[in-house]
Design an enzyme around this catalytic site. Structure first.
Site, PDB file in Angstrom:
ATOM      1  N   GLU A   1      -1.192  -1.160  -4.818  1.00 32.92           N
ATOM      2  CA  GLU A   1      -2.438  -0.424  -5.033  1.00 32.92           C
ATOM      3  C   GLU A   1      -2.261   0.550  -6.199  1.00 32.92           C
ATOM      4  OE1 GLU A   1      -4.897   0.876  -1.638  1.00 32.92           O
ATOM      5  OE2 GLU A   1      -4.932   2.817  -2.625  1.00 32.92           O
TER       6      GLU A   1
ATOM      7  N   ASP B   1      -2.691   0.999   6.916  1.00 28.65           N
ATOM      8  CA  ASP B   1      -1.861   0.748   5.733  1.00 28.65           C
ATOM      9  C   ASP B   1      -1.348  -0.685   5.716  1.00 28.65           C
ATOM     10  OD1 ASP B   1      -1.156   3.933   5.087  1.00 28.65           O
ATOM     11  OD2 ASP B   1      -1.328   3.419   7.200  1.00 28.65           O
TER      12      ASP B   1
ATOM     13  N   ASP C   1       0.891  -1.163   0.000  1.00 28.07           N
ATOM     14  CA  ASP C   1       0.000   0.000   0.000  1.00 28.07           C
ATOM     15  C   ASP C   1       0.931   1.215   0.000  1.00 28.07           C
ATOM     16  OD1 ASP C   1      -2.184   1.670   0.188  1.00 28.07           O
ATOM     17  OD2 ASP C   1      -2.295   1.533   2.373  1.00 28.07           O
TER      18      ASP C   1
END
Lengths: 184, 184
Positions: free
Chosen positions: A68, A141, A7
């Site tokens: 991501e 996260d 992330d």
């Protein structure tokens, strides 16, 4: 298959490694956050992200990296840093020849919760359940990085085979001279 | 001082190396473009940008790297790629311990043409004149990279000294224990 989920972020870059195959219980191998000081110069922060990702790749030897996909509808300043941190993660993976997949936040949410509009708490709860953890990984996260890895494992069977076939075809087309059919 | 200017981009990343000091004629050391195929996977493209920048750093050994600061008011798709290519350039420089400076497009235009709103042709014309070239470097990305290097050389005296003092102060503050004044 072992997947490193990332992330991306400059201040906090979530990382999580999951082992598994679709339809079988998943195993968390590791989870954490790569942090860089907000007051450091941007190039130094990117260097620190690189060192952090390299360490995770060295330690856990994933076969795939799922990151991501960054969109720019959010806060402009944050998005640039996120895009740059994700570039570093992609670069680290590509240098090792690892396949990189980008998943959108809604793909990830839909994969782990069934809804593309699930909130952070819901994602955290499902990650905890799916990986049979004692409590939700923190910060968010870190949980998101695990969700990315899970999403990749579950979406992988079709997507990876397609991608690999495509890349194989492309590299063959480039490396080899045009093949001529031999007519006897 | 020798500066590598980088006009970041995934399809075309302009690179230009300039030698010089403020108030003296400048010398172009090299100019070119690092290209990556638009149909390649993003992580592979970033890897190709890295290889290209590394080659320029190896060949010309600049002391500073000046990169165009990316803003996101432009086309969203392009900006993400530009931000990611600039991250790779920053990373390559930081790995070698080279100072990285970011200059905005208007700072660069103002430095070489006197106007922050100059057009590409004007920038190209001034770069050609300042570096005593036979004709404007092409494509525009290559000319922009040279303009970035020139901008850095001309803005450098104050900016670099300030930045270096700042970094020195910061690393001293981190590395060393608090200094106590000795009262005799």
């Amino acid at each position: 298959m072992r997947v490193l989920g990332v992330d991306p972020g400059l201040t906090r870059c979530g990382v999580g490694v999951v082992d598994g195959v679709p339809g079988r219980p998943l195993t968390m191998v590791g989870v954490g956050v790569v942090r860089t000081p907000a007051d450091a110069e941007l190039s130094r922060r990117l260097l620190a992200v690189e060192a952090g990702i390299e360490e995770w790749l060295d330690t856990h030897r994933p076969e795939y990296v799922a990151i991501e996909r960054v969109f720019s509808q959010h806060n402009v300043r944050t998005v640039m840093g996120t895009a740059q941190a994700s570039a570093v993660a992609m670069l680290c993976a590509a240098r090792r020849g690892l396949p990189v997949a980008l998943h959108t936040p809604s793909e990830v949410k839909a994969a782990v919760t069934g809804s593309g509009r699930a909130d952070k708490a819901q994602v955290g709860a499902m990650v905890t359940r799916l990986l049979r953890l004692a409590e939700p990984p923190k910060p968010a996260d870190a949980a998101d990085a695990l969700a990315l890895a899970i999403c990749h494992i579950w979406r992988a069977p079709t997507k990876n085979r397609l991608q690999e076939a495509h890349e194989r075809a492309r590299s063959t087309a480039r490396a080899a001279p045009p093949v001529r059919k031999v007519v006897r």
